[in-house]
Write a protein that holds these residues in place. Structure first.
Motif, mmCIF file in Angstrom:
data_model
loop_
_atom_site.group_PDB
_atom_site.id
_atom_site.type_symbol
_atom_site.label_atom_id
_atom_site.label_comp_id
_atom_site.label_asym_id
_atom_site.label_seq_id
_atom_site.Cartn_x
_atom_site.Cartn_y
_atom_site.Cartn_z
ATOM 1 N N VAL A 65 -14.759 4.272 -17.181
ATOM 2 C CA VAL A 65 -13.463 5.062 -16.758
ATOM 3 C C VAL A 65 -12.720 4.572 -17.132
ATOM 4 C CG1 VAL A 65 -12.917 5.629 -14.513
ATOM 5 C CG2 VAL A 65 -14.887 5.668 -14.853
ATOM 6 N N LEU A 66 -11.756 4.776 -17.754
ATOM 7 C CA LEU A 66 -10.139 4.291 -18.303
ATOM 8 C C LEU A 66 -9.402 4.233 -17.018
ATOM 9 C CD1 LEU A 66 -9.946 6.064 -21.648
ATOM 10 C CD2 LEU A 66 -10.894 3.743 -21.428
ATOM 11 N N ARG A 67 -8.635 5.260 -16.552
ATOM 12 C CA ARG A 67 -7.749 5.722 -15.200
ATOM 13 C C ARG A 67 -7.862 6.402 -14.711
ATOM 14 N NH1 ARG A 67 -4.782 2.191 -16.853
ATOM 15 N NH2 ARG A 67 -2.666 1.713 -16.077
ATOM 16 N N THR A 68 -7.503 6.694 -13.773
ATOM 17 C CA THR A 68 -6.898 7.757 -12.493
ATOM 18 C C THR A 68 -5.537 7.886 -12.274
ATOM 19 O OG1 THR A 68 -8.892 7.316 -11.370
ATOM 20 C CG2 THR A 68 -7.778 8.703 -10.184
ATOM 21 N N VAL A 69 -5.072 9.348 -12.998
ATOM 22 C CA VAL A 69 -4.035 9.658 -12.156
ATOM 23 C C VAL A 69 -3.917 10.963 -11.540
ATOM 24 C CG1 VAL A 69 -1.982 10.389 -13.606
ATOM 25 C CG2 VAL A 69 -3.353 9.241 -14.700
ATOM 26 N N ILE A 70 -2.881 11.122 -10.473
ATOM 27 C CA ILE A 70 -2.343 11.759 -9.650
ATOM 28 C C ILE A 70 -1.537 12.913 -9.667
ATOM 29 C CG2 ILE A 70 -2.594 12.123 -6.935
ATOM 30 C CD1 ILE A 70 -4.877 10.503 -8.227
ATOM 31 N N VAL A 71 -1.651 13.723 -10.087
ATOM 32 C CA VAL A 71 -0.280 15.331 -10.279
ATOM 33 C C VAL A 71 -0.297 16.299 -9.485
ATOM 34 C CG1 VAL A 71 -0.716 14.269 -13.022
ATOM 35 C CG2 VAL A 71 -2.220 16.577 -11.972
ATOM 36 N N ASN A 72 0.525 16.617 -9.713
ATOM 37 C CA ASN A 72 1.010 17.825 -9.083
ATOM 38 C C ASN A 72 0.737 17.592 -7.541
ATOM 39 O OD1 ASN A 72 1.614 19.180 -11.261
ATOM 40 N ND2 ASN A 72 -0.420 20.253 -11.198
ATOM 41 N N THR A 118 -15.090 2.595 -2.099
ATOM 42 C CA THR A 118 -14.166 3.130 -1.971
ATOM 43 C C THR A 118 -13.066 3.852 -2.732
ATOM 44 O OG1 THR A 118 -12.903 1.575 -0.091
ATOM 45 C CG2 THR A 118 -14.858 3.309 0.887
ATOM 46 N N ASP A 119 -12.789 2.330 -3.641
ATOM 47 C CA ASP A 119 -11.382 2.695 -4.254
ATOM 48 C C ASP A 119 -11.425 2.401 -5.493
ATOM 49 O OD1 ASP A 119 -11.705 -0.101 -3.719
ATOM 50 O OD2 ASP A 119 -9.956 -0.686 -3.165
ATOM 51 N N ARG A 120 -12.630 2.342 -6.470
ATOM 52 C CA ARG A 120 -13.321 2.161 -7.649
ATOM 53 C C ARG A 120 -12.461 2.557 -8.547
ATOM 54 N NH1 ARG A 120 -19.012 3.431 -9.508
ATOM 55 N NH2 ARG A 120 -18.853 2.075 -11.971
ATOM 56 N N TYR A 121 -11.887 4.052 -8.082
ATOM 57 C CA TYR A 121 -10.947 4.141 -9.687
ATOM 58 C C TYR A 121 -9.700 4.208 -9.724
ATOM 59 C CZ TYR A 121 -15.624 6.228 -9.650
ATOM 60 O OH TYR A 121 -17.270 6.706 -10.633
ATOM 61 N N ASN A 122 -8.970 3.179 -8.559
ATOM 62 C CA ASN A 122 -7.330 3.022 -8.450
ATOM 63 C C ASN A 122 -7.185 1.644 -7.812
ATOM 64 O OD1 ASN A 122 -8.282 4.308 -5.495
ATOM 65 N ND2 ASN A 122 -6.650 3.348 -5.536
ATOM 66 N N ALA A 181 -4.953 0.598 -12.402
ATOM 67 C CA ALA A 181 -5.965 -0.269 -13.775
ATOM 68 C C ALA A 181 -7.507 0.221 -12.566
ATOM 69 C CB ALA A 181 -6.313 -1.425 -14.150
ATOM 70 N N VAL A 182 -8.803 0.411 -13.684
ATOM 71 C CA VAL A 182 -9.846 0.529 -12.128
ATOM 72 C C VAL A 182 -9.925 -0.383 -11.276
ATOM 73 C CG1 VAL A 182 -12.151 1.361 -12.703
ATOM 74 C CG2 VAL A 182 -11.028 2.133 -13.997
ATOM 75 N N SER A 183 -10.416 -0.646 -10.116
ATOM 76 C CA SER A 183 -10.578 -2.265 -9.381
ATOM 77 C C SER A 183 -12.151 -1.863 -9.713
ATOM 78 C CB SER A 183 -9.729 -1.480 -7.643
ATOM 79 O OG SER A 183 -10.243 -0.991 -7.363
ATOM 80 N N GLY A 184 -12.223 -1.199 -9.485
ATOM 81 C CA GLY A 184 -14.278 -1.214 -10.013
ATOM 82 C C GLY A 184 -14.822 -1.314 -10.762
#
Length: 102
Positions: free
Chosen positions: A15-22, A42-46, A63-66
């Motif tokens: 996993v590289l990154r999480t982006v929240i849109v719209n 619970t917060d692996r991807y942000n 960055a991925v925290s997990g």
């Protein structure tokens, strides 16, 4: 409130990154924040809580925290926490994009 997404991140993915849109703000309380996890972490991807209280076009999850490498497939789990009680939230919508290499 929590929601387990239908899709999965496959075993072997990085996993590289999480982006929240719209984001249509999760209104009706005094705040609303999002974390993106995998059901165990619970917060692996942000990196930190993401503010989803107001309308916004895009939020970088940092960055991925997990652990970035997946030894097993995982379904992402979204958790939104509001200021007092999640039942106070009257509206809200967003799209989550998790980028990974396979």
């Amino acid at each position: 409130g929590t929601l387990t997404l239908d899709g999965t991140i496959p075993a072997g993915a990085y996993v590289l990154r999480t982006v929240i849109v719209n984001v249509t703000g999760f209104t009706g309380d005094t705040s609303a924040v999002l974390i993106v996890g995998d059901g165990t972490d619970t917060d692996r991807y942000n990196t930190s809580t993401l503010n989803v209280f107001a309308d916004v076009a895009a939020i970088d999850g940092g960055a991925v925290s997990g652990t970035a490498v997946h030894t097993a497939s995982k379904q992402p789990v979204l958790t939104i926490t509001s200021g007092a009680d999640f039942t106070s939230v009257a509206a809200g919508a967003l799209t989550v994009k998790i980028f990974y290499l396979l």
